[in-house]
Design a protein around this motif. Structure first.
Motif, PDB file in Angstrom:
ATOM      1  N   LEU A   8     -27.077 -16.469 -10.620  1.00 12.03           N
ATOM      2  CA  LEU A   8     -27.715 -16.285  -9.325  1.00 12.03           C
ATOM      3  C   LEU A   8     -29.145 -16.822  -9.346  1.00 12.03           C
ATOM      4  CD1 LEU A   8     -27.995 -14.972  -6.454  1.00 12.03           C
ATOM      5  CD2 LEU A   8     -28.767 -12.891  -7.651  1.00 12.03           C
ATOM      6  N   GLU A   9     -29.875 -16.545 -10.412  1.00 14.17           N
ATOM      7  CA  GLU A   9     -31.263 -17.009 -10.504  1.00 14.17           C
ATOM      8  C   GLU A   9     -31.334 -18.529 -10.437  1.00 14.17           C
ATOM      9  OE1 GLU A   9     -35.192 -16.009 -13.185  1.00 14.17           O
ATOM     10  OE2 GLU A   9     -33.229 -16.045 -14.172  1.00 14.17           O
ATOM     11  N   GLN A  10     -30.436 -19.196 -11.138  1.00 14.26           N
ATOM     12  CA  GLN A  10     -30.400 -20.650 -11.087  1.00 14.26           C
ATOM     13  C   GLN A  10     -30.097 -21.137  -9.669  1.00 14.26           C
ATOM     14  OE1 GLN A  10     -27.466 -21.194 -14.367  1.00 14.26           O
ATOM     15  NE2 GLN A  10     -28.987 -22.616 -15.190  1.00 14.26           N
ATOM     16  N   VAL A  11     -29.133 -20.472  -9.024  1.00 16.75           N
ATOM     17  CA  VAL A  11     -28.740 -20.866  -7.668  1.00 16.75           C
ATOM     18  C   VAL A  11     -29.913 -20.698  -6.706  1.00 16.75           C
ATOM     19  CG1 VAL A  11     -27.300 -20.225  -5.688  1.00 16.75           C
ATOM     20  CG2 VAL A  11     -26.278 -20.403  -7.970  1.00 16.75           C
ATOM     21  N   ILE A  12     -30.613 -19.563  -6.809  1.00 17.09           N
ATOM     22  CA  ILE A  12     -31.738 -19.302  -5.899  1.00 17.09           C
ATOM     23  C   ILE A  12     -32.797 -20.395  -6.023  1.00 17.09           C
ATOM     24  CG2 ILE A  12     -33.695 -17.772  -5.452  1.00 17.09           C
ATOM     25  CD1 ILE A  12     -31.874 -15.410  -6.162  1.00 17.09           C
ATOM     26  N   GLU A  53     -23.212 -27.188  -7.441  1.00 18.20           N
ATOM     27  CA  GLU A  53     -22.886 -27.950  -8.639  1.00 18.20           C
ATOM     28  C   GLU A  53     -23.247 -27.197  -9.914  1.00 18.20           C
ATOM     29  OE1 GLU A  53     -23.986 -32.162  -8.462  1.00 18.20           O
ATOM     30  OE2 GLU A  53     -24.441 -31.861  -6.338  1.00 18.20           O
ATOM     31  N   ILE A  54     -23.951 -26.086  -9.766  1.00 17.97           N
ATOM     32  CA  ILE A  54     -24.251 -25.247 -10.928  1.00 17.97           C
ATOM     33  C   ILE A  54     -22.989 -24.488 -11.309  1.00 17.97           C
ATOM     34  CG2 ILE A  54     -25.656 -23.343 -11.809  1.00 17.97           C
ATOM     35  CD1 ILE A  54     -27.790 -24.116  -9.770  1.00 17.97           C
ATOM     36  N   PRO A  55     -22.495 -24.606 -12.522  1.00 14.19           N
ATOM     37  CA  PRO A  55     -21.213 -23.985 -12.893  1.00 14.19           C
ATOM     38  C   PRO A  55     -21.232 -22.462 -12.722  1.00 14.19           C
ATOM     39  CG  PRO A  55     -21.934 -25.541 -14.574  1.00 14.19           C
ATOM     40  CD  PRO A  55     -23.092 -25.355 -13.643  1.00 14.19           C
ATOM     41  N   VAL A  56     -20.186 -21.969 -12.109  1.00 15.14           N
ATOM     42  CA  VAL A  56     -20.005 -20.522 -11.996  1.00 15.14           C
ATOM     43  C   VAL A  56     -19.540 -19.999 -13.356  1.00 15.14           C
ATOM     44  CG1 VAL A  56     -18.809 -18.669 -10.768  1.00 15.14           C
ATOM     45  CG2 VAL A  56     -19.353 -20.799  -9.586  1.00 15.14           C
ATOM     46  N   PRO A  57     -20.096 -18.908 -13.852  1.00 19.29           N
ATOM     47  CA  PRO A  57     -19.676 -18.385 -15.157  1.00 19.29           C
ATOM     48  C   PRO A  57     -18.162 -18.197 -15.242  1.00 19.29           C
ATOM     49  CG  PRO A  57     -21.622 -17.214 -14.400  1.00 19.29           C
ATOM     50  CD  PRO A  57     -21.185 -18.090 -13.262  1.00 19.29           C
ATOM     51  N   ILE A  85     -33.641 -23.138  -3.016  1.00 16.82           N
ATOM     52  CA  ILE A  85     -34.963 -23.186  -2.379  1.00 16.82           C
ATOM     53  C   ILE A  85     -35.614 -24.550  -2.580  1.00 16.82           C
ATOM     54  CG2 ILE A  85     -37.313 -22.263  -2.452  1.00 16.82           C
ATOM     55  CD1 ILE A  85     -36.129 -19.520  -3.008  1.00 16.82           C
ATOM     56  N   ARG A  86     -35.593 -25.040  -3.795  1.00 17.92           N
ATOM     57  CA  ARG A  86     -36.241 -26.329  -4.075  1.00 17.92           C
ATOM     58  C   ARG A  86     -35.541 -27.470  -3.336  1.00 17.92           C
ATOM     59  NH1 ARG A  86     -36.736 -24.227 -10.072  1.00 17.92           N
ATOM     60  NH2 ARG A  86     -38.987 -23.924 -10.236  1.00 17.92           N
TER      61      ARG A  86
END
Length: 477
Positions: free
Chosen positions: A45-49, A68-72, A53-54
């Motif tokens: 979640l932290e990576q996604v947030i 595109e960030i892999p889900v665990p 935002i960026r």
């Protein structure tokens, strides 16, 4: 958008592994694994947030979409959270939602980034949503926060947010998460998005917390230390009770394996009627106890409201919470809520009839077991009668049944003096089982004040006299 810069410090992904708890074993080890999985979701979640935002602010080097960030990967994970995710077959949007509502409980600091300043207007970003409180300085996500994460960089994905925040979504129906109602003059998604404390407790410890009676859940679990041998009913009544017990034990087999789901509606509806103290509540409790179910008695004083729509809303909380669980819902003194409809001569009549119509539909659609209890069968609306699979009449016990009740009451509790004649008492004084228990309580108190366990005939008669006074009857000795 680039001018609306926001200061976001680069944070290393907060990784949690079971290595931190290698010293614990057994149950503690399972708890550690459960927590490790939850923290893994929060790290994602932290990576996604930060990416969302960026990317939304079009910062250089962050053109990648958060999806595109892999889900665990928890396909082989043995944690309780992973088991629920697989059971519910949750997608990435739904897992992101669960992680978002977990964050204030486990890692509130990862949401602090939403406090960033919009330099163009010298205020926070409206689109981030969220609220804060004087008792909790952290960021509490709202429906708008979830919508920003999901669709801030792809507006067409708003439909995914709409599906999750629909009150018919499984996570809301099972009360895993709730979207608090916003004020009438505010957008609906400004309400806070909350995680069930009991669900989080279960994901960590494996323990199920019994819901507490409150305005959010106007029902209370009931139990009994008694067994079937303590219930004294006529044989035909016990046969009807056995039928309900059979449905509780084999209903799912009949519906699924035998194909009855193609011909009959799910669930089972029973009406218990008869005088107070004749065993209606005890019977319902024993049905739950001996079929491994939980039973919740709906508190009608917290349900019924004079305001239009409020009664239906309060009942929905109970029906929705119980819809996917093996609970029995028990409505005591149900005629106060399920009474006869009247001629619609006033707005109050129309309101009452609307409530009854709503309840009829909810009971008929409820997939579990509902038991309604009333002192007077004639007070119930006839439309309910057609929807009951079983209508069980509880009568005042006859002499032989009363004798059994008297013997059961004193057995193992008090010693009976030589002058006690239970046969005579059972013959002369018609009382229901509940009243007999009240007499037992009175006799025990009288005996203990004499510093003995022996109960006399006089104690019992005085106890009966007190019960008679409740109905304005006079004891004839």
């Amino acid at each position: 958008m680039a001018s609306q810069a926001i200061e976001i410090q680069q944070l290393d992904t907060f990784q949690y592994t079971a290595d931190h708890t290698s010293a614990v074993t057994g149950t503690e080890d399972q708890h550690a694994h459960n927590l490790s999985t939850l923290y893994q979701e929060l790290a994602w979640l932290e990576q996604v947030i930060h990416q969302a935002i960026r990317s939304y602010l079009k910062q250089e080097g962050y053109e990648q979409h958060w999806s595109e960030i892999p889900v665990p990967d928890i396909s082989q994970d043995t944690s309780l959270y992973a088991e629920d995710v697989r059971h519910w077959q949750l997608n990435a949007f739904e897992r992101l939602t669960l992680a978002l509502v977990m964050a204030p409980h486990l890692r509130p600091e990862i949401l602090d980034v939403f406090f960033g300043m919009n330099e163009l207007y010298q205020r926070g970003f409206t689109e981030f949503g969220g609220v804060s409180d004087k008792t909790f300085s952290g960021f509490v996500p709202t429906g708008q926060t979830l919508n920003f994460l999901i669709s801030g960089n792809d507006p067409l994905w708003r439909t995914a947010t709409m599906e999750i925040l629909n009150n018919r979504h499984r996570l809301q129906v099972e009360q895993v998460l709730t979207l608090q109602a916003a004020d009438a003059d505010l957008p609906a998604w400004t309400g806070t998005l909350n995680l069930s404390e009991s669900r989080l407790h279960y994901w960590i410890s494996g323990e199920h917390i019994t819901p507490e009676l409150s305005s959010a859940f106007p029902a209370q679990a009931i139990t009994t230390p008694l067994n079937w041998s303590d219930l004294v009913l006529e044989y035909p009544v016990m046969q009807q009770i056995a039928e309900i017990q059979a449905w509780l034990q084999y209903g799912s087999t009949l519906m699924q394996d035998w194909g009855l789901n193609k011909k009959v509606k799910p669930g089972y509806r029973a009406l218990f009627y008869g005088p107070p103290g004749t065993g209606k509540t005890l019977t319902a409790s024993l049905l739950a106890k001996h079929t491994g179910r939980e039973i919740y008695r709906v508190d009608l004083s917290m349900v019924v409201s004079k305001y239009i729509g409020e009664t239906e809303k309060n009942l929905s909380k109970v029906f929705d919470a119980a819809a996917h669980k093996n609970w029995i819902l028990f409505f005591d003194e149900a005629d106060a809520l399920f009474g006869q409809r009247t001629e619609t001569s006033s707005s109050n009549d129309r309101h009452a009839n609307q409530q009854i119509g709503y309840l009829l539909q909810r009971i008929e659609d409820f997939p579990g077991v509902v038991i309604l209890a009333t002192n007077l069968k004639g007070n119930m609306d006839e439309a309910f009668s057609r929807r009951f699979q079983s209508m069980v009449g509880f009568k005042l016990p006859e002499k032989e049944e009363r004798l059994t009740l008297w013997k059961n009451a004193f057995q193992g509790s008090c010693e009976l003096a030589d002058d006690v004649d239970l046969n005579l008492i059972a013959e002369k004084y018609p009382l229901a089982g509940g009243a007999i228990i009240n007499v037992l309580r009175y006799c025990a108190l009288a005996a203990v004040q004499r510093n003995e366990k022996r109960v006399t005939q006089s104690d019992i008669l005085n106890g009966i006299r007190r019960e008679y006074r409740k109905d304005n009857r006079t004891l004839q000795v």
